[in-house]
Design a protein around this motif. Structure first.
Motif, PDB file in Angstrom:
ATOM      1  N   UNK A  83      20.318 -26.694 -20.443  1.00  0.00           N
ATOM      2  CA  UNK A  83      20.378 -27.193 -19.200  1.00  0.00           C
ATOM      3  C   UNK A  83      21.007 -28.320 -18.947  1.00  0.00           C
ATOM      4  N   UNK A  84      21.426 -28.145 -17.143  1.00  0.00           N
ATOM      5  CA  UNK A  84      21.711 -29.315 -16.656  1.00  0.00           C
ATOM      6  C   UNK A  84      20.636 -29.695 -16.153  1.00  0.00           C
ATOM      7  N   UNK A 108      25.854 -41.215 -23.282  1.00  0.00           N
ATOM      8  CA  UNK A 108      27.109 -41.980 -22.417  1.00  0.00           C
ATOM      9  C   UNK A 108      27.389 -42.223 -24.020  1.00  0.00           C
ATOM     10  N   UNK A 109      27.242 -41.971 -25.078  1.00  0.00           N
ATOM     11  CA  UNK A 109      28.215 -41.671 -26.863  1.00  0.00           C
ATOM     12  C   UNK A 109      27.880 -40.135 -27.140  1.00  0.00           C
ATOM     13  N   UNK A 168      25.232 -33.713 -20.584  1.00  0.00           N
ATOM     14  CA  UNK A 168      24.820 -35.352 -21.067  1.00  0.00           C
ATOM     15  C   UNK A 168      23.676 -35.601 -19.445  1.00  0.00           C
ATOM     16  N   UNK A 169      22.730 -36.480 -20.244  1.00  0.00           N
ATOM     17  CA  UNK A 169      21.573 -36.487 -19.036  1.00  0.00           C
ATOM     18  C   UNK A 169      22.118 -37.635 -18.238  1.00  0.00           C
ATOM     19  N   UNK A 170      21.371 -37.796 -16.906  1.00  0.00           N
ATOM     20  CA  UNK A 170      22.327 -37.707 -15.475  1.00  0.00           C
ATOM     21  C   UNK A 170      21.397 -39.546 -15.503  1.00  0.00           C
ATOM     22  N   UNK A 171      22.309 -40.179 -15.969  1.00  0.00           N
ATOM     23  CA  UNK A 171      21.724 -41.512 -15.750  1.00  0.00           C
ATOM     24  C   UNK A 171      22.472 -42.319 -15.190  1.00  0.00           C
ATOM     25  N   UNK A 172      22.838 -41.742 -14.072  1.00  0.00           N
ATOM     26  CA  UNK A 172      22.936 -42.300 -12.551  1.00  0.00           C
ATOM     27  C   UNK A 172      24.658 -42.185 -11.974  1.00  0.00           C
ATOM     28  N   UNK A 206      28.938 -35.715 -12.976  1.00  0.00           N
ATOM     29  CA  UNK A 206      28.550 -34.775 -14.241  1.00  0.00           C
ATOM     30  C   UNK A 206      29.157 -34.564 -15.645  1.00  0.00           C
ATOM     31  N   UNK A 207      28.354 -34.653 -16.091  1.00  0.00           N
ATOM     32  CA  UNK A 207      29.433 -34.463 -17.628  1.00  0.00           C
ATOM     33  C   UNK A 207      28.675 -32.949 -18.469  1.00  0.00           C
ATOM     34  N   UNK A 208      29.482 -32.203 -19.057  1.00  0.00           N
ATOM     35  CA  UNK A 208      29.117 -31.055 -19.934  1.00  0.00           C
ATOM     36  C   UNK A 208      30.103 -31.326 -21.167  1.00  0.00           C
ATOM     37  N   UNK A 209      30.129 -31.452 -22.596  1.00  0.00           N
ATOM     38  CA  UNK A 209      31.139 -30.874 -23.481  1.00  0.00           C
ATOM     39  C   UNK A 209      30.641 -29.356 -24.147  1.00  0.00           C
ATOM     40  N   UNK A 210      32.040 -29.250 -24.818  1.00  0.00           N
ATOM     41  CA  UNK A 210      31.716 -27.869 -24.850  1.00  0.00           C
ATOM     42  C   UNK A 210      32.689 -28.136 -26.436  1.00  0.00           C
TER      43      UNK A 210
END
Length: 324
Positions: free
Chosen positions: A160-161, A289-290, A224-228, A232-236
């Protein structure tokens, strides 16, 4: 556990472990295995206590997922037997199945609870090529929505985004006015990653983008969680031994809607060279961030983006729990 410590213990499974998930508070751990069972543990610092085994599946259990605690002590599991089970804990009597989702015709490989702001919704991906959304309605019944031919050769992963648009926190007063993001991603045996968004008109999720780049089965996808941050980051990760980081700028994302062209994603390769073996899972830290990467070489590597926008390996954990 303090930072940097590794806790190792015998899970009492009789076959390979496929997933291990902490609950919201990090006090309980659920593990699942090819032996067809789910094992529950209580975790307190360096101490762990075996609680019970859940044995309702008739095949290997691939994943487990805890619901948000606002819905009680609820766990979902998916299996090679083609079913998804929803378990709920009753004080004094442990966990029992409250819902059996059997609408898929092949192995269910991935599950993910929606952000709690969207309600009790469970996303499921299956080898039958379909994605289903299992929702506990206000009427107190489970409703199943099926998306056919999501990935025609099979679905391996779903994520989920974040419900709050990237960059929202940087604009005072916008959080309350911004509508919730209803999107998820999926990865399949067609080597593709698909981005899905909810259509208010059609009351279903539709593909808005297909991300191409992997040359073999996509094994995992993770927002990735939204930290402000303003993107938007998506890892695959994939059978092709590569991990990609896809980014989408916040301003572009806000300018696009269901009628317009969605914002473009930019792809970067996590490592300059492929990993030594198949990459099975990618998982973000709570702070977003990790990135943790695990593969067929039995190692877990941790990666972080530097100020230049490049990804650096900051740590490695081998199969003995030793960190380098």
């Amino acid at each position: 556990m303090t930072n940097g410590e590794t806790l190792q213990f015998d899970t009492q499974h009789e076959d390979m472990i496929h997933d291990a998930q902490f609950d919201y508070y990090g006090k309980r751990l659920a593990t699942c295995s090819s032996d067809g069972t789910i094992h529950m543990f209580e975790i307190d610092g360096q101490q762990q206590k075996y609680v019970e085994a859940l044995k309702e599946h008739s095949g290997p259990v691939w994943q487990v997922a805890w619901a948000h605690p606002k819905y009680g002590s609820v766990l979902a599991s998916c299996s090679y037997d083609g079913t998804v089970l929803i378990w709920k804990e009753t004080p004094g009597s442990g966990f029992s199945v409250i819902k059996k989702h059997d609408k898929h015709q092949a192995s269910v490989n991935a599950i993910a609870w929606a952000p709690h702001e969207l309600g009790p919704v469970l996303l499921c991906g299956s080898s039958d090529g379909r994605i289903s959304l299992l929702t506990f309605t206000e009427e107190g019944v489970w409703d199943a929505q099926i998306i056919r031919s999501a990935h025609t050769t099979g679905v391996n992963a779903v994520s989920w985004a974040p419900v709050i648009a990237a960059g929202t926190f940087a604009q005072p007063g916008t959080t309350q006015k911004t509508s919730l993001i209803k999107q998820f991603s999926s990865g399949g045996c067609d080597n593709n990653v698909k981005i899905w968004a909810y259509s208010e008109d059609k009351k279903t999720y539709e593909v808005i983008q297909t991300l191409e780049g992997h040359s073999d089965w996509v094994r995992d996808v993770a927002y990735a969680p939204n930290i402000g941050l303003p993107r938007t980051y998506l890892a695959t990760c994939s059978q092709d031994k590569n991990v990609f980081i896809w980014t989408q700028n916040a301003q572009a994302g806000r300018n696009s809607d269901s009628q317009g062209a969605p914002a473009e994603w930019t792809r970067s390769q996590l490592s300059s060279t492929p990993f030594p073996d198949v990459v099975w899972r990618v998982s973000w830290s709570m702070s977003g961030n990790v990135l943790a990467v695990s593969g067929g070489d039995n190692k877990i590597t941790l990666w972080k983006e530097n100020l230049k926008g490049e990804w650096e390996r900051i740590s490695e954990v081998n199969e003995n729990g030793q960190r380098t």
